[in-house]
Design a protein around this motif. Structure first.
Motif, PDB file in Angstrom:
ATOM      1  N   PHE A  35       0.926  -1.250   0.018  1.00 22.71           N
ATOM      2  CA  PHE A  35      -0.123  -0.085  -0.081  1.00 22.71           C
ATOM      3  C   PHE A  35       0.777   1.185  -0.022  1.00 22.71           C
ATOM      4  O   PHE A  35       0.543   2.339  -0.499  1.00 22.71           O
ATOM      5  N   TRP A  39      -2.373   6.984  -1.155  1.00 25.60           N
ATOM      6  CA  TRP A  39      -1.868   6.879   0.110  1.00 25.60           C
ATOM      7  C   TRP A  39      -0.640   7.791   0.507  1.00 25.60           C
ATOM      8  O   TRP A  39      -0.634   8.401   1.408  1.00 25.60           O
ATOM      9  N   ILE A  73      -7.334   3.552   2.529  1.00 25.44           N
ATOM     10  CA  ILE A  73      -6.448   3.221   1.242  1.00 25.44           C
ATOM     11  C   ILE A  73      -5.647   1.806   1.653  1.00 25.44           C
ATOM     12  O   ILE A  73      -5.971   1.172   1.200  1.00 25.44           O
ATOM     13  N   LEU A 126     -11.709   2.797  -0.871  1.00 23.66           N
ATOM     14  CA  LEU A 126     -11.633   3.873  -1.531  1.00 23.66           C
ATOM     15  C   LEU A 126     -12.778   4.976  -1.564  1.00 23.66           C
ATOM     16  O   LEU A 126     -12.307   6.187  -1.406  1.00 23.66           O
ATOM     17  N   ALA A 130     -12.690   6.418   1.936  1.00 20.52           N
ATOM     18  CA  ALA A 130     -11.497   7.469   2.033  1.00 20.52           C
ATOM     19  C   ALA A 130     -11.867   8.580   1.267  1.00 20.52           C
ATOM     20  O   ALA A 130     -11.638   9.763   1.923  1.00 20.52           O
ATOM     21  N   ILE A 182      -7.531   9.320  -5.963  1.00 20.98           N
ATOM     22  CA  ILE A 182      -8.692   8.304  -5.450  1.00 20.98           C
ATOM     23  C   ILE A 182      -9.530   7.964  -6.655  1.00 20.98           C
ATOM     24  O   ILE A 182      -9.732   6.664  -7.039  1.00 20.98           O
TER      25      ILE A 182
END
Length: 121
Positions: free
Chosen positions: A6, A12, A49, A65, A68, A107
């Motif tokens: 990640f 991120w 994420i 996502l 997020a 994103i």
């Protein structure tokens, strides 16, 4: 494009920068409820994420996502409040909004990518 961890995800990395900025901008605010909320919403972005990355399917990852992305909107909304009540000035506000705009675009692009690929771990 193969992402092995990640920490390789651009969104991120950008979320990590936002967390750092939020903690710095609000470190001297005595309104602990407000400060806690904006810090937690920024942390939620990078956490979702990361958590989504380790889910078993793109569908699940996309779900995280989307969460997020919602947290990005929460940071933006709280930033408007912070500006209105004098916790931050216009310059800081614009920096936060720029970072949030970039994050939302990253994103959204990643969601589009995941919808069109099969992920192998």
């Amino acid at each position: 494009m193969k992402i092995d961890k990640f920490e390789d995800i651009e969104a991120w990395k950008e979320a990590r920068l936002l967390v750092n900025e939020i903690y710095n901008y609000f470190r001297n605010i005595k309104d602990y409820g407000f400060k806690d909320q904006i810090q937690r919403s920024s942390l939620s972005i990078m956490s979702n994420i990361a958590e989504g990355f380790d889910r078993s399917s793109n569908k699940e990852f996309i779900q995280f996502l989307v969460i997020a992305r919602g947290s990005v909107s929460e940071v933006k909304s709280l930033s408007y409040a912070a500006l209105d009540i004098g916790y931050i000035d216009e310059k800081v506000f614009n920096k936060i909004l720029e970072r949030c705009f970039k994050l939302t675009n990253l994103i959204n692009g990643f969601i589009r990518y995941l919808k069109n690929t099969r992920r192998t771990k």
